[in-house]
Design a protein around this motif. Sequence first.
Motif, mmCIF file in Angstrom:
data_model
loop_
_atom_site.group_PDB
_atom_site.id
_atom_site.type_symbol
_atom_site.label_atom_id
_atom_site.label_comp_id
_atom_site.label_asym_id
_atom_site.label_seq_id
_atom_site.Cartn_x
_atom_site.Cartn_y
_atom_site.Cartn_z
ATOM 1 N N MET A 353 -3.800 16.969 25.935
ATOM 2 C CA MET A 353 -4.342 15.856 25.165
ATOM 3 C C MET A 353 -4.365 16.107 23.660
ATOM 4 O O MET A 353 -4.650 15.195 22.881
ATOM 5 C CB MET A 353 -5.773 15.515 25.630
ATOM 6 C CG MET A 353 -6.765 16.675 25.636
ATOM 7 S SD MET A 353 -7.466 17.182 24.049
ATOM 8 C CE MET A 353 -8.699 15.919 23.804
ATOM 9 N N ALA A 354 -4.069 17.318 23.213
ATOM 10 C CA ALA A 354 -4.214 17.656 21.794
ATOM 11 C C ALA A 354 -3.353 16.788 20.891
ATOM 12 O O ALA A 354 -3.725 16.510 19.748
ATOM 13 C CB ALA A 354 -3.886 19.134 21.578
ATOM 14 N N VAL A 379 -6.951 26.925 24.010
ATOM 15 C CA VAL A 379 -7.410 25.700 23.350
ATOM 16 C C VAL A 379 -7.110 25.748 21.855
ATOM 17 O O VAL A 379 -6.572 24.797 21.278
ATOM 18 C CB VAL A 379 -8.919 25.500 23.600
ATOM 19 C CG1 VAL A 379 -9.468 24.376 22.723
ATOM 20 C CG2 VAL A 379 -9.182 25.196 25.066
ATOM 21 N N PHE A 380 -7.451 26.859 21.215
ATOM 22 C CA PHE A 380 -7.291 26.953 19.768
ATOM 23 C C PHE A 380 -5.814 26.886 19.366
ATOM 24 O O PHE A 380 -5.470 26.265 18.354
ATOM 25 C CB PHE A 380 -7.925 28.258 19.264
ATOM 26 C CG PHE A 380 -9.420 28.172 19.105
ATOM 27 C CD1 PHE A 380 -10.043 28.684 17.979
ATOM 28 C CD2 PHE A 380 -10.217 27.569 20.060
ATOM 29 C CE1 PHE A 380 -11.423 28.608 17.819
ATOM 30 C CE2 PHE A 380 -11.586 27.493 19.922
ATOM 31 C CZ PHE A 380 -12.201 28.009 18.793
ATOM 32 N N ASP A 381 -4.942 27.518 20.149
ATOM 33 C CA ASP A 381 -3.514 27.486 19.808
ATOM 34 C C ASP A 381 -2.939 26.081 19.962
ATOM 35 O O ASP A 381 -2.134 25.632 19.132
ATOM 36 C CB ASP A 381 -2.737 28.462 20.693
ATOM 37 C CG ASP A 381 -3.076 29.917 20.396
ATOM 38 O OD1 ASP A 381 -3.797 30.168 19.409
ATOM 39 O OD2 ASP A 381 -2.643 30.793 21.165
ATOM 40 N N ALA A 382 -3.356 25.377 21.028
ATOM 41 C CA ALA A 382 -2.857 24.014 21.247
ATOM 42 C C ALA A 382 -3.312 23.085 20.128
ATOM 43 O O ALA A 382 -2.524 22.273 19.612
ATOM 44 C CB ALA A 382 -3.337 23.493 22.600
ATOM 45 N N ILE A 383 -4.576 23.206 19.732
ATOM 46 C CA ILE A 383 -5.094 22.326 18.686
ATOM 47 C C ILE A 383 -4.518 22.715 17.323
ATOM 48 O O ILE A 383 -4.271 21.846 16.474
ATOM 49 C CB ILE A 383 -6.630 22.347 18.690
ATOM 50 C CG1 ILE A 383 -7.140 21.680 19.984
ATOM 51 C CG2 ILE A 383 -7.202 21.649 17.464
ATOM 52 C CD1 ILE A 383 -8.630 21.606 20.116
ATOM 53 N N ALA A 384 -4.287 24.004 17.109
ATOM 54 C CA ALA A 384 -3.648 24.429 15.855
ATOM 55 C C ALA A 384 -2.242 23.858 15.737
ATOM 56 O O ALA A 384 -1.815 23.412 14.666
ATOM 57 C CB ALA A 384 -3.615 25.956 15.789
#
Length: 651
Positions: A353-354, A379-384
């Motif tokens: 969903m990012a 999570v952090f890598d996908a959102i980054a």
Amino acid sequence: MIRSIPLLIQRFPSTRLLRSSSAGQPSCVACPCSRSPGSRQLQPRCGIRSLTTTIIREPSFVASSSVGLHRDSEIPRLRLTQLHRPTDAEERAFRQRLDSCTSSRQVLKLLRPVEILSDTMAAAALHRVADLEQEGKSLKDPTVLEKDIINSLCLQLEQDSGRLTDAGLVSALLACTRLFLDPWSTLMVGLVSESQERLDRGNMSIDQLCTLGQAMHAIEGPGCVMLEQVMEDIQKQEPAQWRISDLIAVYRLLQGGVGEDGKYRDLLNAMHTHALSVTSRMDPSAVSRLLSALVTLNQTQVMPLVINLCKQAVRHVPHFTDEELTLVVGALMYFGHSDHYFVVALERYVPTMAFASPPETVTKVMQFFSQRNILSPTVFDAIAESFVYRADEYSTSQVARQIMAFGKLGYLPPNAGEVFRKVETILHTRFSHFQPRTLLNLLHACVLVERFPVNFVSKVFSSYFLQQLQDQGTGIDRIVLAQLTQLYLTVKLECPFYQGPTLLPKFRVKSFLMSDRSLETLVDGHLYNSVKTGLIELLGARSYFGSKVLTPYCYTLDVEIKLDEEGFVLTASQTDDVYKRIALCIDGPKRFSTNTRHLLGKEAIKQRHLRLLGYEVVQIPYYEFDQLQSMTSVVEYLHQKIFPHTYRLSW
């Protein structure tokens, strides 16, 4: 028309007329609320849209239980019917088509070929227009109310108010309030009067009572007499017998302002008890709405219910809408609760969903992980990765909150170079759009992960920016001053080439350690006492080390050991002949992310700065120290940590 008014009243006793008072304000004629002692009359509201409707029926009116239009009218042919209502399947299909509409124009296009529909379908159409047009306390396009289709619906709701079903009546009334129609219009007065008559009969269901309560709260506020009557009827019923949909409806009614200031506490307690027993049967919508209501009503004492709702949310994570997920994550942040399985479910869902979810949903997810100190590279890598492509559509607040999460957890994603180049571009192009504190939070987060915004520090240290930071009449709070001081210290220690303005001494703090939001984490008491006992055994006396020592550089050392030039330990009180200072960082669990052994950003920058200031930093992490079983092993561990190249004699 004037001569025919008495005849009209005689023919249509349920119709309410408006006349002008001597003061020029409309007043209600034949309205039940004007006859009821102590009742409040409808109050005109500023900015309300007035919808002109007629109450006169021409001879060409089709006499049946449905309402017809004038044969020569240019208004589209549309009839409300009670004799031959659409089937449940037809209504569901109609609502699905309504939900798929993304503009009010599409709603009108959907309605145009329709000639017959039920009152609940008509109300649903008005609600969908409100969903798409509402913007704060007004409509984005008020002219939508002047469209023929809308006029046709409202005309027939007014003329046939006495024949509407209870569900259709109250839903239509609520839809009118959401469209900000004038409460003194003939349509609104007629719907309110009819609703009062139905309410007096006492046959309304919980769901219908809640819908009516929401409408009357929107019209007259929490002191409305009809609203009080609605709440009396609700309280007469037993919450334990309610369906889940009824339970959520009452929660939403209370959430809308009816339950403010601790009202209806006994009712709420009974509802909490029932909700706890049916949580396992709640769908995604019910879970999100209930959590949202608990936040609004400040029900911090119902943690067992919150925990159950979080467990149920684990099953629904892939099925929540973006809005529902935002509410759920926000509520869990509010209550300070997280569940391992919920985190795992988010880790599976966020990469999908990012790139597609609204910016606020993505930002809330990052805030949730940040607040709970959960470091999830997935999570952090996908959102980054999504940040690099989507940051231009983010607000300045959303940009700052996402980068603050990286800073707090002290984590750099694989594409950190691209992320912070994007941040720099946004700062260059939208610098003036940032609120002062939002900008400071963003820049401070950057230095926590060794990204130095040198090009913007000069602007932050300017007198103009510092003036903007000040609250009205209260000055700059301590946490802001601490951030400014650490930013200044970072520039001095890690950016020696910087030649711009500096932070004036009056804006610097003496210590980063504070009772509330602090740039340092207080040492864990139990761990400190265990280490202290071992140090006394190692060094021979308590006088050979200092505890909680405040340095001239604002940082507080858990333990400081001083050595002379030959490597001998000096007493803590000695200030002369000090050649080396050893800073022991006794790092308890709160200095790490909750699920890894990764130091938080504020602890990493502290140890980095202490080394640059000349201290020899020795880290004593809890996960190593807790494995020691005896005093002998503790002493040996500390000796190897502090004096790794020194042979210790027995003494």
